[in-house]
Design a protein around this motif. Structure first.
Motif, PDB file in Angstrom:
ATOM      1  N   SER A   1       0.849  -1.203   0.000  1.00 47.03           N
ATOM      2  CA  SER A   1       0.000   0.000   0.000  1.00 47.03           C
ATOM      3  C   SER A   1       0.874   1.239   0.000  1.00 47.03           C
ATOM      4  N   TYR A   2       0.336   2.301  -0.590  1.00 50.57           N
ATOM      5  CA  TYR A   2       0.955   3.622  -0.452  1.00 50.57           C
ATOM      6  C   TYR A   2       0.009   4.409   0.433  1.00 50.57           C
ATOM      7  N   GLY A   3       0.353   4.571   1.680  1.00 52.59           N
ATOM      8  CA  GLY A   3      -0.582   5.203   2.600  1.00 52.59           C
ATOM      9  C   GLY A   3      -1.872   4.398   2.597  1.00 52.59           C
TER      10      GLY A   3
ATOM     11  N   LYS B   1      -4.349   0.819  -1.664  1.00 53.43           N
ATOM     12  CA  LYS B   1      -3.890  -0.567  -1.798  1.00 53.43           C
ATOM     13  C   LYS B   1      -3.488  -0.797  -3.254  1.00 53.43           C
ATOM     14  N   ALA B   2      -2.200  -0.827  -3.515  1.00 52.67           N
ATOM     15  CA  ALA B   2      -1.721  -0.934  -4.901  1.00 52.67           C
ATOM     16  C   ALA B   2      -1.607  -2.405  -5.325  1.00 52.67           C
ATOM     17  N   VAL B   3      -1.243  -3.281  -4.407  1.00 53.22           N
ATOM     18  CA  VAL B   3      -1.131  -4.719  -4.692  1.00 53.22           C
ATOM     19  C   VAL B   3      -1.870  -5.454  -3.578  1.00 53.22           C
TER      20      VAL B   3
ATOM     21  N   GLY C   1      -0.792  -5.752 -17.974  1.00 50.98           N
ATOM     22  CA  GLY C   1      -1.893  -5.077 -17.304  1.00 50.98           C
ATOM     23  C   GLY C   1      -1.847  -3.606 -17.643  1.00 50.98           C
ATOM     24  N   SER C   2      -2.969  -2.936 -17.453  1.00 47.84           N
ATOM     25  CA  SER C   2      -2.983  -1.532 -17.866  1.00 47.84           C
ATOM     26  C   SER C   2      -2.250  -0.658 -16.863  1.00 47.84           C
ATOM     27  N   ASN C   3      -2.163   0.585 -17.247  1.00 49.08           N
ATOM     28  CA  ASN C   3      -1.577   1.617 -16.424  1.00 49.08           C
ATOM     29  C   ASN C   3      -2.158   1.621 -15.020  1.00 49.08           C
ATOM     30  N   GLY C   4      -1.290   1.596 -14.011  1.00 49.25           N
ATOM     31  CA  GLY C   4      -1.797   1.678 -12.642  1.00 49.25           C
ATOM     32  C   GLY C   4      -2.264   0.356 -12.052  1.00 49.25           C
ATOM     33  N   ALA C   5      -2.056  -0.751 -12.766  1.00 51.36           N
ATOM     34  CA  ALA C   5      -2.522  -2.061 -12.288  1.00 51.36           C
ATOM     35  C   ALA C   5      -1.728  -2.553 -11.078  1.00 51.36           C
ATOM     36  N   GLY C   6      -0.514  -2.039 -10.913  1.00 58.69           N
ATOM     37  CA  GLY C   6       0.320  -2.470  -9.787  1.00 58.69           C
ATOM     38  C   GLY C   6       1.555  -3.246 -10.200  1.00 58.69           C
ATOM     39  N   LYS C   7       1.884  -3.230 -11.473  1.00 60.39           N
ATOM     40  CA  LYS C   7       3.013  -4.026 -11.985  1.00 60.39           C
ATOM     41  C   LYS C   7       4.357  -3.493 -11.459  1.00 60.39           C
ATOM     42  N   THR C   8       4.530  -2.183 -11.595  1.00 65.05           N
ATOM     43  CA  THR C   8       5.801  -1.603 -11.137  1.00 65.05           C
ATOM     44  C   THR C   8       5.952  -1.752  -9.629  1.00 65.05           C
ATOM     45  N   THR C   9       4.860  -1.590  -8.915  1.00 68.20           N
ATOM     46  CA  THR C   9       4.900  -1.751  -7.459  1.00 68.20           C
ATOM     47  C   THR C   9       5.352  -3.174  -7.110  1.00 68.20           C
ATOM     48  N   THR C  10       4.841  -4.150  -7.829  1.00 66.09           N
ATOM     49  CA  THR C  10       5.236  -5.543  -7.598  1.00 66.09           C
ATOM     50  C   THR C  10       6.734  -5.717  -7.834  1.00 66.09           C
TER      51      THR C  10
ATOM     52  N   PRO D   1      15.045  -0.758 -14.376  1.00 65.43           N
ATOM     53  CA  PRO D   1      13.837  -0.033 -13.976  1.00 65.43           C
ATOM     54  C   PRO D   1      13.153   0.661 -15.140  1.00 65.43           C
ATOM     55  N   GLU D   2      11.904   1.005 -14.913  1.00 65.47           N
ATOM     56  CA  GLU D   2      11.149   1.808 -15.864  1.00 65.47           C
ATOM     57  C   GLU D   2      11.919   3.121 -16.030  1.00 65.47           C
ATOM     58  N   GLY D   3      12.079   3.575 -17.264  1.00 65.59           N
ATOM     59  CA  GLY D   3      12.818   4.824 -17.457  1.00 65.59           C
ATOM     60  C   GLY D   3      14.328   4.619 -17.481  1.00 65.59           C
TER      61      GLY D   3
ATOM     62  N   ASP E   1      11.308  -3.731 -16.461  1.00 65.13           N
ATOM     63  CA  ASP E   1      10.080  -2.961 -16.283  1.00 65.13           C
ATOM     64  C   ASP E   1       9.839  -2.085 -17.503  1.00 65.13           C
ATOM     65  N   GLU E   2       8.832  -2.438 -18.294  1.00 59.41           N
ATOM     66  CA  GLU E   2       8.405  -1.668 -19.461  1.00 59.41           C
ATOM     67  C   GLU E   2       9.541  -1.288 -20.403  1.00 59.41           C
ATOM     68  N   PRO E   3      10.308  -2.263 -20.874  1.00 60.43           N
ATOM     69  CA  PRO E   3      11.450  -1.892 -21.728  1.00 60.43           C
ATOM     70  C   PRO E   3      11.047  -1.223 -23.041  1.00 60.43           C
TER      71      PRO E   3
ATOM     72  N   GLU F   1       5.129  -5.431 -18.954  1.00 59.44           N
ATOM     73  CA  GLU F   1       4.882  -4.713 -20.209  1.00 59.44           C
ATOM     74  C   GLU F   1       3.445  -4.262 -20.338  1.00 59.44           C
ATOM     75  N   GLN F   2       3.278  -3.093 -20.948  1.00 58.31           N
ATOM     76  CA  GLN F   2       1.930  -2.697 -21.366  1.00 58.31           C
ATOM     77  C   GLN F   2       1.656  -3.177 -22.780  1.00 58.31           C
ATOM     78  N   ASN F   3       2.728  -3.483 -23.511  1.00 62.41           N
ATOM     79  CA  ASN F   3       2.563  -4.035 -24.857  1.00 62.41           C
ATOM     80  C   ASN F   3       2.269  -5.533 -24.725  1.00 62.41           C
TER      81      ASN F   3
HETATM   82  P1  ATP Z   1       2.464   1.803 -14.899  1.00 61.18           P
HETATM   83  O1  ATP Z   1       2.405   1.025 -16.136  1.00 61.18           O
HETATM   84  O2  ATP Z   1       1.868   3.156 -14.998  1.00 61.18           O
HETATM   85  O3  ATP Z   1       3.798   1.816 -14.228  1.00 61.18           O
HETATM   86  P2  ATP Z   1       1.710  -0.134 -12.973  1.00 61.18           P
HETATM   87  O4  ATP Z   1       0.832  -1.281 -13.298  1.00 61.18           O
HETATM   88  O5  ATP Z   1       3.132  -0.405 -12.895  1.00 61.18           O
HETATM   89  O6  ATP Z   1       1.428   1.058 -13.941  1.00 61.18           O
HETATM   90  P3  ATP Z   1       1.958   0.967 -10.372  1.00 61.18           P
HETATM   91  O7  ATP Z   1       2.918   2.028 -10.808  1.00 61.18           O
HETATM   92  O8  ATP Z   1       2.490  -0.166  -9.626  1.00 61.18           O
HETATM   93  O9  ATP Z   1       1.145   0.431 -11.605  1.00 61.18           O
HETATM   94  O10 ATP Z   1       0.803   1.683  -9.541  1.00 61.18           O
HETATM   95  C1  ATP Z   1      -0.209   0.968  -8.851  1.00 61.18           C
HETATM   96  C2  ATP Z   1      -1.102   1.946  -8.067  1.00 61.18           C
HETATM   97  O11 ATP Z   1      -0.358   2.550  -7.034  1.00 61.18           O
HETATM   98  C3  ATP Z   1      -1.660   3.080  -8.888  1.00 61.18           C
HETATM   99  O12 ATP Z   1      -2.952   3.339  -8.435  1.00 61.18           O
HETATM  100  C4  ATP Z   1      -0.735   4.225  -8.588  1.00 61.18           C
HETATM  101  O13 ATP Z   1      -1.406   5.457  -8.724  1.00 61.18           O
HETATM  102  C5  ATP Z   1      -0.358   3.958  -7.156  1.00 61.18           C
HETATM  103  N1  ATP Z   1       1.006   4.445  -6.847  1.00 61.18           N
HETATM  104  C6  ATP Z   1       2.156   4.084  -7.475  1.00 61.18           C
HETATM  105  N2  ATP Z   1       3.223   4.694  -6.920  1.00 61.18           N
HETATM  106  C7  ATP Z   1       2.755   5.454  -5.918  1.00 61.18           C
HETATM  107  C8  ATP Z   1       3.352   6.322  -4.947  1.00 61.18           C
HETATM  108  N3  ATP Z   1       4.669   6.509  -4.896  1.00 61.18           N
HETATM  109  N4  ATP Z   1       2.525   6.948  -4.064  1.00 61.18           N
HETATM  110  C9  ATP Z   1       1.193   6.766  -4.099  1.00 61.18           C
HETATM  111  N5  ATP Z   1       0.570   5.944  -4.962  1.00 61.18           N
HETATM  112  C10 ATP Z   1       1.314   5.309  -5.870  1.00 61.18           C
END
Ligand code: ATP
Length: 238
Positions: A14-16, A19-21, A38-47, A86-88, A163-165, A195-197
């Motif tokens: 969680s971020y505060g 719940k991201a994952v 998964g789409s943008n914001g799905a939680g992939k990068t967090t994982t 990493p992404e970027g 992450d998203e190469p 990947e988003q692709n």
């Molecule tokens: P992307 O393709 O955009 O990277 P993703 O699937 O990797 O998307 P995450 O970046 O893991 O998704 O984000 C998952 C959720 O957590 C989203 O709702 C995002 O807004 C939130 N989130 C990500 N990083 C933070 C952060 N540092 N602080 C607060 N919320 C965050």
């Protein structure tokens, strides 16, 4: 018998209050190429960040080579063969290509072998060889992606997290990146690819996981997911 390199069980991040994952399970066996789509914001990068120790997680377990990795820093994990691009990309823009590659080998002390690996990277990525003395910041996005992958390979990883190469790259460079990912796999490196692709990522994957709103909603072989009507509609646009 296959050997489990990575086992994620019930992972929660969680971020505060967000719940991201939300309690995901995921496994990577030695030699596999696994795509997490998964789409943008799905939680992939967090994982990915939780796996590489750069983010605290609140619940569940992450085992790498059978050992719980919670509390281990990213450097310790690299030393044990778990590397991430990493992404970027995160290349050192004010260092040369060669210097960037050498930075990737910071956990190693076998100088002669490191020099051989630099040459090996130039074999896989001829573009980097042509530009080896140039500053990394002068290269295109696609070239920087190649450099980021080559730099990660310099640590001789067992498991490489990407992450998203393909993000932000031209179609030609996207093709090249996916080719290189397959080349890297052929060198016996196990890969977890975010990947988003979805189309391209599933085409080259042994298995895939689909993530949506912090949960794994589907899993199967790359081929199975590619033809699944739910995947086609939500992620492949047809
Ligand atoms: P992307 O393709 O955009 O990277 P993703 O699937 O990797 O998307 P995450 O970046 O893991 O998704 O984000 C998952 C959720 O957590 C989203 O709702 C995002 O807004 C939130 N989130 C990500 N990083 C933070 C952060 N540092 N602080 C607060 N919320 C965050």
């Amino acid at each position: 018998m296959s050997n489990t390199l990575l086992k994620v069980s019930g992972l929660k991040v969680s971020y505060g209050g967000i719940k991201a994952v939300k309690g995901i399970d995921l496994e990577v066996q030695e030699g596999e190429l696994i795509s997490l789509i998964g789409s943008n914001g799905a939680g992939k990068t967090t994982t990915m960040k939780a796996i590489t120790g750069s983010l605290q997680f609140e619940g569940g377990d992450i085992a790498y080579l059978g050992q719980n990795i919670q509390g281990q820093g990213a450097w310790d994990l690299v030393r044990q063969g778990l590397a991430m691009v990493p992404e970027g990309r995160g290349v050192f823009t004010r260092m040369s290509i060669t210097e960037n590659l050498l930075m990737g080998a910071y956990v190693r002390s076998d100088k002669a072998e490191i020099d051989l690996d630099v040459e090996r990277m130039f074999g896989i990525f001829p573009r980097l060889k042509e530009r080896k003395d140039q500053l990394a910041g002068t290269m295109s996005g696609g070239e920087q992606q190649m450099l980021a992958m080559a730099r990660a390979l310099m640590s001789r990883p067992k498991l490489l997290l990407l992450d998203e190469p393909s993000m932000g790259l031209s179609p030609i460079m996207v093709d090249k990146v996916f080719e290189v990912v397959q080349d890297v796999k052929a060198q016996n490196v196990t890969i977890l690819l975010v990947e988003q692709n979805a189309q391209r990522a599933l085409q080259i994957a042994d298995r895939g996981y689909v993530m949506d709103s912090g949960e794994i909603t589907m899993t199967g072989t790359g081929k199975e997911l590619l033809v699944d009507p739910r995947v086609r509609e939500a992620y492949l646009g047809h």
